[in-house]
Design a protein around this motif. Structure first.
Motif, short mmCIF file in Angstrom:
data_model
loop_
_atom_site.label_atom_id
_atom_site.label_comp_id
_atom_site.label_asym_id
_atom_site.label_seq_id
_atom_site.Cartn_x
_atom_site.Cartn_y
_atom_site.Cartn_z
N ARG A 74 27.69 -84.51 34.04
CA ARG A 74 29.41 -84.00 33.78
C ARG A 74 28.56 -83.01 32.27
NH1 ARG A 74 30.85 -89.12 34.39
NH2 ARG A 74 30.57 -89.79 32.32
N ARG A 75 27.92 -83.23 31.63
CA ARG A 75 27.56 -82.68 30.45
C ARG A 75 27.01 -80.97 30.90
NH1 ARG A 75 25.18 -86.04 27.77
NH2 ARG A 75 23.26 -85.97 28.66
N VAL A 76 26.30 -81.18 31.97
CA VAL A 76 25.51 -79.86 32.38
C VAL A 76 26.27 -79.24 33.64
CG1 VAL A 76 23.32 -80.52 31.76
CG2 VAL A 76 23.98 -80.73 34.26
N GLY A 77 27.59 -79.85 33.83
CA GLY A 77 28.51 -79.16 34.92
C GLY A 77 27.98 -79.27 36.26
N PHE A 78 27.24 -80.39 36.61
CA PHE A 78 26.48 -80.34 37.81
C PHE A 78 27.48 -80.92 39.07
CE2 PHE A 78 24.22 -82.62 41.10
CZ PHE A 78 23.46 -81.66 41.58
N ASP A 79 27.42 -80.34 40.10
CA ASP A 79 28.41 -80.30 40.97
C ASP A 79 27.69 -81.08 42.29
OD1 ASP A 79 29.94 -80.44 43.31
OD2 ASP A 79 30.88 -78.13 43.02
N PRO A 80 27.79 -82.42 42.52
CA PRO A 80 26.99 -83.05 43.28
C PRO A 80 27.14 -82.68 44.86
CG PRO A 80 28.04 -84.65 41.70
CD PRO A 80 28.46 -83.29 41.48
N ALA A 81 28.32 -82.09 45.09
CA ALA A 81 28.62 -81.67 46.27
C ALA A 81 27.72 -80.43 46.73
CB ALA A 81 30.19 -81.60 46.60
N THR A 82 27.62 -79.48 45.96
CA THR A 82 26.94 -78.26 46.08
C THR A 82 25.69 -78.23 45.39
OG1 THR A 82 27.87 -77.34 44.23
CG2 THR A 82 29.50 -77.12 46.16
N GLY A 83 25.43 -78.88 44.43
CA GLY A 83 24.20 -78.95 43.75
C GLY A 83 23.96 -77.71 42.66
N VAL A 84 25.32 -77.19 42.44
CA VAL A 84 25.31 -75.80 41.41
C VAL A 84 25.42 -76.60 40.02
CG1 VAL A 84 26.68 -74.03 40.53
CG2 VAL A 84 26.32 -74.43 43.19
N VAL A 85 24.61 -76.29 39.07
CA VAL A 85 24.88 -76.48 37.52
C VAL A 85 25.78 -75.51 37.03
CG1 VAL A 85 23.86 -76.93 35.48
CG2 VAL A 85 22.57 -77.77 37.62
N HIS A 86 26.85 -75.81 36.63
CA HIS A 86 27.80 -74.71 36.18
C HIS A 86 27.73 -74.27 34.48
CE1 HIS A 86 30.23 -74.46 39.90
NE2 HIS A 86 30.05 -75.70 39.97
N GLN A 87 26.79 -75.35 33.92
CA GLN A 87 26.56 -74.90 32.51
C GLN A 87 25.16 -75.15 32.37
OE1 GLN A 87 28.96 -77.72 30.17
NE2 GLN A 87 30.78 -77.24 31.05
N PRO A 88 24.17 -73.96 32.87
CA PRO A 88 22.89 -74.24 32.87
C PRO A 88 22.38 -74.01 31.30
CG PRO A 88 23.54 -71.98 33.72
CD PRO A 88 24.72 -72.82 33.45
N ALA A 89 23.06 -73.56 30.32
CA ALA A 89 22.31 -73.61 29.18
C ALA A 89 22.71 -74.92 28.40
CB ALA A 89 23.56 -72.65 28.30
N ALA A 90 23.38 -75.93 29.15
CA ALA A 90 23.45 -77.21 28.64
C ALA A 90 22.12 -78.02 29.20
CB ALA A 90 24.60 -77.96 29.08
N LEU A 91 21.45 -77.37 30.09
CA LEU A 91 20.18 -78.31 30.65
C LEU A 91 19.13 -78.44 29.59
CD1 LEU A 91 19.57 -76.50 34.27
CD2 LEU A 91 20.44 -78.77 33.78
N PRO A 92 18.46 -79.56 29.58
CA PRO A 92 17.40 -79.72 28.38
C PRO A 92 16.28 -78.68 28.63
CG PRO A 92 17.30 -81.64 29.88
CD PRO A 92 18.56 -80.84 30.38
N ALA A 93 15.81 -78.46 27.55
CA ALA A 93 14.49 -77.39 27.44
C ALA A 93 13.45 -78.01 28.24
CB ALA A 93 14.37 -76.97 25.95
#
Length: 164
Positions: free
Chosen positions: A122-141
């Motif tokens: 949820r924090r990174v905005g991951f959509d399990p259905a599509t595999g899209v990360v909607h908030q890539p800046a929130a991904l850990p370094a």
């Protein structure tokens, strides 16, 4: 009555994960309630579901910067290996005992490792259905090396502690 019943206490507010978890609980119930003649088939259905269930979560972890050797993925591998070995033995008493152990293990796994994964997704905005990360800046370094929860290392552990 089956040892494990689906309830909202197991829900993680991630519909695709919750649906998979509900199916796991239903298949585990089918194992627990199966007459001896049907037990191997019910067990095989549970193993097949669990294999895809764990693979799905592992794909989500990989897509969102969990390291391939994190303890969540490792637990998946160990549990699935034990389930497969139990099925290969063909001892119905072993399968029934394993079903009871899974009914105890699953809520603990869901409350800890899966809850941390759901929060991360949820924090990174991951959509399990599509595999899209909607908030890539929130991904850990760097990939998360721990369990994705309190035992994570580095920036991810700090971010999770601050969010709690």
């Amino acid at each position: 009555m089956a040892a494990l019943q689906w309830s909202e206490d197991l829900a993680l507010d991630l519909p695709q994960m919750d649906g998979t978890h509900q199916e796991f609980v239903q298949l585990l119930q089918a194992v627990e309630e199966a007459p001896d003649a049907d037990l191997p088939t019910a067990w095989q259905a549970l193993v097949e579901h669990t294999s895809e269930h764990f693979a799905q979560e592992d794909r989500w972890m990989q897509a969102t910067q969990f390291a391939s050797g994190n303890c969540h993925s490792l637990q998946h591998k160990v549990v699935l290996k034990v389930m497969r070995e139990g099925g290969e033995q063909g001892d119905l008493r072993v399968l029934r005992a394993m079903a009871g152990e899974l009914a105890t293990w699953f809520p603990q796994h869901t409350d800890s490792m899966d809850a941390a994964l759901a929060a991360h997704l949820r924090r990174v905005g991951f959509d399990p259905a599509t595999g899209v990360v909607h908030q890539p800046a929130a991904l850990p370094a760097e990939p998360i090396q721990g369990c994705g929860g309190a035992c994570s290392s580095g920036e991810e552990a700090l971010a999770e502690a601050e969010a709690a």
